[in-house]
Design an enzyme around this catalytic site. Structure first.
Site, PDB file in Angstrom:
ATOM      1  CG  HIS A   1      -0.437   0.082   2.536  1.00 10.96           C
ATOM      2  ND1 HIS A   1      -0.208   1.273   3.185  1.00 10.96           N
ATOM      3  CD2 HIS A   1      -0.083  -0.882   3.415  1.00 10.96           C
ATOM      4  CE1 HIS A   1       0.257   1.040   4.395  1.00 10.96           C
ATOM      5  NE2 HIS A   1       0.361  -0.257   4.570  1.00 10.96           N
TER       6      HIS A   1
ATOM      7  CG  ASP B   1       2.647   0.352   7.832  1.00 13.31           C
ATOM      8  OD1 ASP B   1       2.355  -0.285   6.813  1.00 13.31           O
ATOM      9  OD2 ASP B   1       1.838   0.554   8.768  1.00 13.31           O
TER      10      ASP B   1
ATOM     11  CD  GLU C   1      -2.962  -1.393   5.175  1.00 17.44           C
ATOM     12  OE1 GLU C   1      -2.716  -2.495   5.705  1.00 17.44           O
ATOM     13  OE2 GLU C   1      -2.675  -0.301   5.713  1.00 17.44           O
ATOM     14  CD  GLU C   2      -1.647   2.429   7.577  1.00 16.01           C
ATOM     15  OE1 GLU C   2      -2.356   1.947   8.478  1.00 16.01           O
ATOM     16  OE2 GLU C   2      -0.447   2.161   7.438  1.00 16.01           O
TER      17      GLU C   2
ATOM     18  CG  HIS D   1       0.472   3.388  12.343  1.00 17.36           C
ATOM     19  ND1 HIS D   1      -0.843   3.019  12.493  1.00 17.36           N
ATOM     20  CD2 HIS D   1       0.905   2.768  11.212  1.00 17.36           C
ATOM     21  CE1 HIS D   1      -1.195   2.213  11.504  1.00 17.36           C
ATOM     22  NE2 HIS D   1      -0.145   2.046  10.719  1.00 17.36           N
TER      23      HIS D   1
END
Length: 340
Positions: free
Chosen positions: A60, A170, A198-199, A309
Site C-alpha cells: 500500500h 509502513d 489501506e490505513e 504509525h
C-alpha cells in the site's frame, strides 16, 4: 535511493498522488501493462517467460496522517487523524500542512498551565493544535483550508549499524521492494498492485483485488517490531535483523499454510534469515484479496519496523535486502512447480 524518495513523499490515505507519481515514473519501460483505477490503485502487469502460474504482489502507498478540520481565532489549526495514530506521541512534533507543505508544530496546553487531574491523563487529539506561526485566523486561512492533509516531517536518514529511520516505512518499504522486483526479468507473470487507503480500512485493496485473476497474492508490508526494553519476548511481534517476517494469522486473514510452509522452506534452502510475525493484531490488504471473487490464496511477508504509525520508524537494511531476496527465490521456486 528509491526508498528515500518514497518515504520522503507525502501520501496520507486518500492523497497518495505524490507516491503514485514516483512509482509510475520508476516503472516506465519495465512493465507490459499499467493502469491507475478510479480509486487510485496502480495495477502493473509484468509478463514472464510463461503466463501460468500468475501471481500478484501487493503493497500500500498510503500512510497515516491528519486532516485540517478547523482554524481557531488565534490562527491555530484543529485536526482529525487519518488512520491509527497514538495521540501521546504527537506533542511538539513537526508536520507539513497542505499541498504547499506549510511547516507546523503540534502543540498543547503547557504543563504548568494544566490542572492536577489533566497531568494524570494522556491528552486527546481534540486537545491538540498545529501552530504554523500565524497571528490569527485570517492569516492562517491565507495558507490553509479545512480538508487539507497533514503529514509528519520525518526525513529518511541512515544511522547506526545498518539502520534507517523515516516516516511511512509502513508501507513504502513494501512499495520499494515491489518496484525493484518488477524491474527484474521474471520467470512467471507477476501483477504488482500498489493500493490506496489501506490505513483506513483496506479500501483500495477491496477494489483492486476484484480486477485481477491470480493464483496467489503475496502481500509485502512494513510491520510492528517490539524488540525493545520492558517487552516480554512472547509480546515481541518481530525483531530487527531477524529477516523477513512471515504471518500465520492476523485480524483479517488466516494465511494458507501450504504457501507459508513453502516460504519457510525457501528461506531455509537459501540460508535467508526469517521469523514468524508473532501476533494476530492488525491486518493488511490480504484481508480483501483472500475474499475477492471466488477466493485468492494469500501470504504476507513483512519487514520489521519499530515505531510504526509515528513521525519516524526504524528498520534494518539487512531485513529489507533479505525480504527482497526471499521474494526473488520464492518466485523462482513457483516457476519451477511444486508450490502452486
Amino acid at each position: 535511493m528509491l526508498l528515500e524518495k518514497l518515504t520522503n513523499a507525502s501520501g496520507v490515505s486518500g492523497d497518495e498522488k505524490d507516491v503514485r507519481k514516483i512509482i509510475l515514473d520508476e516503472l516506465k519501460g519495465y512493465v507490459d501493462e499499467i493502469k491507475v483505477d478510479r480509486m487510485g490503485n496502480i495495477i502493473a502487469k509484468k509478463k514472464g517467460k510463461v503466463d501460468k502460474p500468475h501471481i500478484a504482489l501487493a503493497a500500500h502507498m498510503d500512510e497515516v496522517g491528519f486532516m485540517v478540520k478547523g482554524i481557531d481565532s488565534a490562527g491555530l489549526i484543529k485536526f482529525a487523524p487519518v488512520g491509527g495514530v497514538d495521540a501521546r506521541i504527537l506533542i511538539s512534533k513537526m508536520v507539513y500542512v497542505g499541498s504547499k507543505r506549510i511547516p507546523g508544530v503540534i502543540g498543547a496546553k503547557a504543563i504548568h498551565m494544566q490542572k492536577p487531574d489533566e497531568r494524570k491523563r494522556a491528552v486527546s487529539i481534540d486537545e491538540l493544535y498545529i501552530d504554523i506561526g500565524c497571528k490569527d485566523q485570517a492569516e492562517t486561512e491565507k495558507h490553509v483550508s479545512v480538508g487539507d492533509y497533514i503529514v509528519f516531517d520525518g526525513k529518511y536518514t541512515e544511522f547506526g549499524k545498518n539502520r534507517v529511520k523515516a516516516k511511512a516505512l509502513d508501507d513504502r518499504v513494501g512499495c520499494a521492494i515491489m518496484v525493484d522486483l518488477l524491474k527484474m526479468d521474471l520467470p512467471i507473470t507477476v501483477t504488482g498492485i500498489f493500493t490506496v487507503q489501506e490505513e483506513i480500512g483496506l479500501r483500495g485493496a477491496e477494489v483492486a483485488a476484484n480486477q485481477v485473476n491470480v493464483d496467489l497474492a503475496i502481500i509485502l508490508e512494513g510491520t510492528t517490531c517490539s524488540d525493545v526494553s520492558d517487552v516480554e519476548p512472547h509480546f515481541q511481534v518481530t525483531e530487527l535483523d531477524k529477516g523477513p517476517a512471515i504471518s500465520l494469522m492476523d485480524r483479517t486473514s488466516i494465511y494458507h499454510r501450504k504457501y507459508v510452509d513453502s516460504l519457510v522452506r525457501t528461506a531455509e534452502e537459501y540460508n535467508i534469515p526469517w521469523q514468524y510475525r508473532k501476533t494476530t493484531f492488525g491486518g493488511n490488504d490480504a484481508g480483501r484479496f483472500h475474499q475477492a471473487k471466488s477466493g485468492t490464496p494469500c501470504v504476507s511477508v513483512a519487514v520489521a519496523c519499530r515505531y510504526i504509525h509515528s513521525p519516524v520508524s526504524v528498520m534494518s537494511m539487512d531485513d529489507f535486502k533479505n525480504t527482497k531476496e526471499l521474494m526473488v527465490k520464492f518466485i523462482d521456486k513457483i516457476s519451477k512447480g511444486g508450490v502452486l
